[in-house]
Write a protein that holds these residues in place. Sequence first.
Motif, mmCIF file in Angstrom:
data_model
loop_
_atom_site.group_PDB
_atom_site.id
_atom_site.type_symbol
_atom_site.label_atom_id
_atom_site.label_comp_id
_atom_site.label_asym_id
_atom_site.label_seq_id
_atom_site.Cartn_x
_atom_site.Cartn_y
_atom_site.Cartn_z
ATOM 1 N N SER A 103 46.635 -15.322 -1.203
ATOM 2 C CA SER A 103 47.341 -16.202 -0.274
ATOM 3 C C SER A 103 46.395 -16.671 0.824
ATOM 4 C CB SER A 103 48.542 -15.463 0.336
ATOM 5 O OG SER A 103 48.097 -14.345 1.070
ATOM 6 N N GLY A 104 46.928 -17.500 1.701
ATOM 7 C CA GLY A 104 46.144 -18.035 2.805
ATOM 8 C C GLY A 104 45.647 -19.426 2.494
ATOM 9 N N SER A 105 44.762 -19.906 3.338
ATOM 10 C CA SER A 105 44.193 -21.245 3.175
ATOM 11 C C SER A 105 42.934 -21.177 2.332
ATOM 12 C CB SER A 105 43.851 -21.837 4.542
ATOM 13 O OG SER A 105 45.006 -21.989 5.311
ATOM 14 N N LEU A 106 42.692 -22.220 1.566
ATOM 15 C CA LEU A 106 41.448 -22.316 0.810
ATOM 16 C C LEU A 106 40.354 -22.841 1.726
ATOM 17 C CD1 LEU A 106 42.532 -23.826 -2.601
ATOM 18 C CD2 LEU A 106 41.774 -21.516 -2.130
ATOM 19 N N LEU A 107 39.177 -22.267 1.625
ATOM 20 C CA LEU A 107 38.045 -22.701 2.424
ATOM 21 C C LEU A 107 37.204 -23.704 1.649
ATOM 22 C CD1 LEU A 107 36.939 -19.185 3.707
ATOM 23 C CD2 LEU A 107 38.371 -20.861 4.888
ATOM 24 N N VAL A 108 36.545 -24.584 2.352
ATOM 25 C CA VAL A 108 35.636 -25.534 1.723
ATOM 26 C C VAL A 108 34.599 -24.791 0.899
ATOM 27 C CG1 VAL A 108 33.851 -27.267 2.180
ATOM 28 C CG2 VAL A 108 35.971 -27.297 3.485
ATOM 29 N N SER A 109 34.115 -23.663 1.390
ATOM 30 C CA SER A 109 33.085 -22.892 0.682
ATOM 31 C C SER A 109 33.557 -22.422 -0.691
ATOM 32 C CB SER A 109 32.627 -21.710 1.527
ATOM 33 O OG SER A 109 33.721 -20.885 1.869
ATOM 34 N N THR A 110 34.860 -22.274 -0.885
ATOM 35 C CA THR A 110 35.387 -21.869 -2.188
ATOM 36 C C THR A 110 35.121 -22.952 -3.235
ATOM 37 O OG1 THR A 110 37.190 -20.720 -1.061
ATOM 38 C CG2 THR A 110 37.440 -21.095 -3.421
ATOM 39 N N LEU A 111 35.275 -24.200 -2.857
ATOM 40 C CA LEU A 111 35.121 -25.302 -3.797
ATOM 41 C C LEU A 111 33.685 -25.814 -3.890
ATOM 42 C CD1 LEU A 111 38.311 -27.333 -2.873
ATOM 43 C CD2 LEU A 111 38.064 -25.505 -4.540
ATOM 44 N N ALA A 112 32.826 -25.364 -3.008
ATOM 45 C CA ALA A 112 31.469 -25.890 -2.950
ATOM 46 C C ALA A 112 30.414 -24.873 -3.378
ATOM 47 C CB ALA A 112 31.182 -26.387 -1.536
ATOM 48 N N LEU A 113 30.791 -23.868 -4.125
ATOM 49 C CA LEU A 113 29.799 -22.921 -4.638
ATOM 50 C C LEU A 113 28.801 -23.684 -5.501
ATOM 51 C CD1 LEU A 113 32.193 -19.983 -5.462
ATOM 52 C CD2 LEU A 113 30.344 -19.935 -3.784
ATOM 53 N N PRO A 114 27.503 -23.392 -5.407
ATOM 54 C CA PRO A 114 26.474 -24.255 -5.995
ATOM 55 C C PRO A 114 26.514 -24.430 -7.516
ATOM 56 C CG PRO A 114 25.516 -22.225 -5.167
ATOM 57 C CD PRO A 114 26.935 -22.253 -4.710
ATOM 58 N N HIS A 115 27.010 -23.447 -8.264
ATOM 59 C CA HIS A 115 27.005 -23.539 -9.725
ATOM 60 C C HIS A 115 28.406 -23.624 -10.327
ATOM 61 C CE1 HIS A 115 22.750 -22.655 -9.532
ATOM 62 N NE2 HIS A 115 23.033 -21.613 -8.786
ATOM 63 N N LEU A 116 29.424 -23.596 -9.490
ATOM 64 C CA LEU A 116 30.802 -23.527 -9.956
ATOM 65 C C LEU A 116 31.238 -24.826 -10.628
ATOM 66 C CD1 LEU A 116 33.288 -21.668 -10.005
ATOM 67 C CD2 LEU A 116 34.007 -22.740 -7.870
#
Length: 161
Positions: A103-116
């Motif tokens: 739960s909680g808010s999604l962070l920009v860093s979650t979607l911007a992982l370099p190889h994801l």
Amino acid sequence: MEVLALNGNNITAAFNNLRNLRQLNMSMNRLNGNLPASLFALPHLKILDLSNNIFDGYIPISSSSRPISLEVLDLSYNHLTGILPIKAFKNIRSLNLASNLFSGSLLVSTLALPHLKFLDLSDNHFEGDFPINFSSQQVPLEVLHLNGNNMSGALPTERGK
């Protein structure tokens, strides 16, 4: 041993003496309790699939710890909660945490992982605005699943559209 596949059994696990393991598949086994921290410390492990079990608690990686070697992690269909240890996922290409209790808010860093390239966070309890605007931020993601959460706000636009 480098690959161990024990999917679809009714076993409990002991994760000792697996230092050379590169791939571990133990989905659909009724494994329960907390995720073993020792799994995330295996130096050569690239693929870990513990989906469709009954694990609860959090992912036992500190956000301040060094990046783990995992490239593919599937913990979908468990009962996991807590904060996603994003800083430790620097090598991750595919992350499936669908149908858990995050739960909680999604962070920009979650979607911007370099190889994801693939991220499935569907059917959790994430909320708030979508954390990224595709028209202004470069994101390596190719597939993103967020269905079944409590996201709100305007849909982001894709660059060039």
